[in-house]
Motif scaffolding. Sequence first.
Motif, PDB file in Angstrom:
ATOM      1  N   ASP A  44       0.850  -1.199   0.000  1.00  0.00           N
ATOM      2  CA  ASP A  44       0.000   0.000   0.000  1.00  0.00           C
ATOM      3  C   ASP A  44       0.886   1.250   0.000  1.00  0.00           C
ATOM      4  O   ASP A  44       1.710   1.416   0.892  1.00  0.00           O
ATOM      5  CB  ASP A  44      -0.898  -0.043   1.245  1.00  0.00           C
ATOM      6  N   SER A  45       0.692   2.128  -0.992  1.00  0.00           N
ATOM      7  CA  SER A  45       1.578   3.301  -1.080  1.00  0.00           C
ATOM      8  C   SER A  45       0.984   4.550  -0.427  1.00  0.00           C
ATOM      9  O   SER A  45       1.697   5.510  -0.179  1.00  0.00           O
ATOM     10  CB  SER A  45       1.892   3.612  -2.553  1.00  0.00           C
ATOM     11  N   ASN A  46      -0.331   4.560  -0.163  1.00  0.00           N
ATOM     12  CA  ASN A  46      -0.924   5.817   0.316  1.00  0.00           C
ATOM     13  C   ASN A  46      -1.656   5.703   1.655  1.00  0.00           C
ATOM     14  O   ASN A  46      -2.410   6.594   2.039  1.00  0.00           O
ATOM     15  CB  ASN A  46      -1.873   6.392  -0.740  1.00  0.00           C
ATOM     16  N   ASP A  48      -4.164   3.874   2.715  1.00  0.00           N
ATOM     17  CA  ASP A  48      -5.599   3.579   2.862  1.00  0.00           C
ATOM     18  C   ASP A  48      -5.844   2.109   3.215  1.00  0.00           C
ATOM     19  O   ASP A  48      -6.986   1.659   3.297  1.00  0.00           O
ATOM     20  CB  ASP A  48      -6.389   3.978   1.602  1.00  0.00           C
ATOM     21  N   ILE A  50      -5.089  -0.496   1.461  1.00  0.00           N
ATOM     22  CA  ILE A  50      -5.306  -1.350   0.294  1.00  0.00           C
ATOM     23  C   ILE A  50      -4.075  -1.271  -0.615  1.00  0.00           C
ATOM     24  O   ILE A  50      -3.616  -0.163  -0.946  1.00  0.00           O
ATOM     25  CB  ILE A  50      -6.559  -0.874  -0.487  1.00  0.00           C
ATOM     26  N   GLY A  51      -3.580  -2.393  -1.008  1.00  0.00           N
ATOM     27  CA  GLY A  51      -2.438  -2.413  -1.915  1.00  0.00           C
ATOM     28  C   GLY A  51      -2.779  -1.689  -3.206  1.00  0.00           C
ATOM     29  O   GLY A  51      -3.949  -1.541  -3.550  1.00  0.00           O
ATOM     30  N   ASP A  52      -1.775  -1.207  -3.934  1.00  0.00           N
ATOM     31  CA  ASP A  52      -2.060  -0.437  -5.146  1.00  0.00           C
ATOM     32  C   ASP A  52      -0.914  -0.536  -6.153  1.00  0.00           C
ATOM     33  O   ASP A  52       0.131  -1.146  -5.868  1.00  0.00           O
ATOM     34  CB  ASP A  52      -2.358   1.025  -4.786  1.00  0.00           C
ATOM     35  N   GLU A  97      -9.153   2.403  -6.178  1.00  0.00           N
ATOM     36  CA  GLU A  97      -8.312   2.048  -5.025  1.00  0.00           C
ATOM     37  C   GLU A  97      -6.884   1.721  -5.458  1.00  0.00           C
ATOM     38  O   GLU A  97      -5.954   1.819  -4.659  1.00  0.00           O
ATOM     39  CB  GLU A  97      -8.879   0.829  -4.284  1.00  0.00           C
TER      40      GLU A  97
HETATM   41 CA    CA Z   1      -3.516   2.117  -1.272  1.00  0.00          CA
END
Ligand code: CA
Length: 585
Positions: A44-46, A48, A50-52, A97
Motif C-alpha cells: 500500500d503506497s498511500n 488507505d 489497500i495495496g495499489d 483504489e
Molecule cells: Ca492504497
Amino acid sequence: MKKLVAILFICSLAFHGYSKENSSDKKWWKEAVVYQIYPMSFKDSNGDGIGDLKGILSELDYIKSLGVDVIWLNPIFESPNADNGYDISNYRAIMKEFGTMDDFDALLKGMHDRGLKLLLDLVANHSSDQHEWFQESRKSRTNPYRDYYHWWPAEKGKPAFRPGNFEVDGSGWRFDSLTNAYYLHYFNFRQPDLNWENPKVRAEVYDMMKFWLDKGIDGFRMDVIPFISKDVNFPIITDKDLKEKYNGDWSQYIGNGPFLHQYLREMNEQVLSKYDCMSVAEGTGTTVQQALDFVDADRKELNMLYHYDGVNYGYLPGKFKTPDPKGYDLVGFKTIYSKWDSVFANKGWGTIYLGNHDQPRMVTRWGNDSPQFREVSSKMLTTFLMTMRATPYYYFGDELGMSNIKFSSIDEYKDIESIAMYEMTKNKGGDLNEFIEAQKITARDNSRTPFQWNAKTNAGFTVGTPWIKINENSKTVNVAIENKDPNSVLNYFRKMVQLRNTNKTLIYGKYELIDKANPNIYAYTRGEGKDKILVLLNFTKENVNWNAGGKGVLGKKILINNYTDLNLKKHTVELRPYQAVCIQL
Ligand code: CA
Ligand code: GLC
C-alpha cells in the motif's frame, strides 16, 4: 532424382509452416516462471490499507531479485468489488483504489525496463451489474444492450436450474421485476453473465483486449473462460444427466458450451495471433480429455490452461471444500500430476501451481505449517513446482513460506464465497463449527492476507489499517529477515528459480514417474539418456529411506537440496522430513 525432388518438396513444406507444433518446440512462455500478485495485498503506497499499483512499482526490484519472468496481476480494473475485482464495471479504467492509468503506464514501463512481462486478468464471462452495459440492458426488453446478457422472460415460467456460485440459495438466476425477467449469473447476482452468442459482445471483448495489448501488455490469464458459450435454450439438466455425463460436476457441463472453441479460435484470429503474447485459461471444468482442444498449437486457440484436478484433490465428496481429516494420499496426488503431464507429451504445454488467490496457502494445504516443518516443507513444494514439465504459476508470499491465517469467526472473513457458503450452511441447518474448521484450511482469504515485508507495524504493508487482518507470524516470516538468511525459504526459492532458468532439461526434458506406489516419496526423472535429473521429494514428517536401485546415486552431483546435507548410502538415500533434492544422474 525423383526421390530427391520429393524430399526437397517435403522439406520446403515443413519449412513454410506446414509442420506441426510440438511440446518440445521452444517458446518464451514455456521457459518463464510466472509470479502472481494479488494487488490488494502486495504493498500500500498511500496508507488507505489497500495495496495499489504504485506499491507494486516501488517493489519491482524485489520481484526482479526473485528471478521470475512474468507477473500476473489479478484484476486491476474499475470495480465495485463484490468479488474483489472479478466484477468489472469498466474494462478500460483502473480501479480507483489501485490508482490511475498513469500509474498503470508507469508500472508497465517499470516492468519492461527490468525485463519483466505483464499478464492481466481477462474477466469476460461476466461483468459487474454496475457496468454500463448491464445498466442499459436491464432498462427494457427493447434496449439495444438487452442481448448483451442472458434474459429469461418470466411469462415462460421459471428457467431451468443453473448454479450460482457465491449465492446463498445456490441459484444462478435472479429475478428482475423491472422487466419481469430473470438474468443468468454463474457467480453472484452482482456478476451477470455476458452473452457471447451475441457477436457484438465478442467484438467488444476483442476490442478491449486490443486496447491493453496495444499498450504493450504481454498476455492474459482468462477467468473461467470455458464458461463463455451457453446453450441458450437452457434445457433442463437432470441429476441423472449431471451424474452420467458430467461426473456430477456442474462446471463440466458449464465449461463445455456449444460454441466455446469457435469463439476461442475467433479470438485467436482477431486478437492473440496479432501479438507476441501469451494466454492461459483458467480451466474450470476442463478434463484431461478436453485439455488439448484448448492448447494444441495447431488448433490456434490458447497457449496454456490450468486444471483443478490437483487443487480439488483430497476434499470430502458432497461437502463444500472440506479436507479429509486423514490428510491426502500421495499416490493419488502423483497420479493426477503424472496424468496431466502425459496429456502434453507431444502437443500443447502444461502449467503447474499449488496456490493462488482461490486456494489456501500451499504450505498449509499440501505441506506442513507447524513451526518445525513450515520452512522445510515450503522449500520441498517449491522444488516440486520448479521441476515439473510445465510453466510454474507461483503465488506471491509462497516464496516466504506464508501460511494460512485460519480465521476462527465468520466476521473476520471478507470473501464473498466464504460468507455466502456460511449463510447457506446455516440456512440448511448444517454444522457451522465444521464449516469454520474446514475454512481454516481451505478458504480463499487465507491466501489474500497482506504480504509480509518486515517485522514492523502491519508487516510493512501499510501505514494505515489493512483491509484484511495480517498474519501474526509476520514477525518472523518476512522479506527483511529472510533476505539476510542464506537458508531462508526466500533464498531457496531464488536458487530454485535460478536452477530452472539455467537448466533446459528442467523445462523441456521428459518427465518420468518412478517408484509410483511409494506412499511417502514423490520420485521422478527429467530428461533422457546422459542428461537426466532425479527429483526426490519426501512428503512426510518422518525420515524415509529411498531405494535407489542397482547403480545407486553415490558420487552424483547434487543440484539442489533443502537441507545442508544428504545421507547417501550405496543403494539408498536417507531422506529427512520433507527433504527435497535434485541429483544429476
Ligand atoms: Ca492504497
Ligand atoms: C475465477 C476467479 C475467482 C472468481 C471467479 C469469478 O474462478 O479466479 O477469484 O471469484 O472466477 O470471477
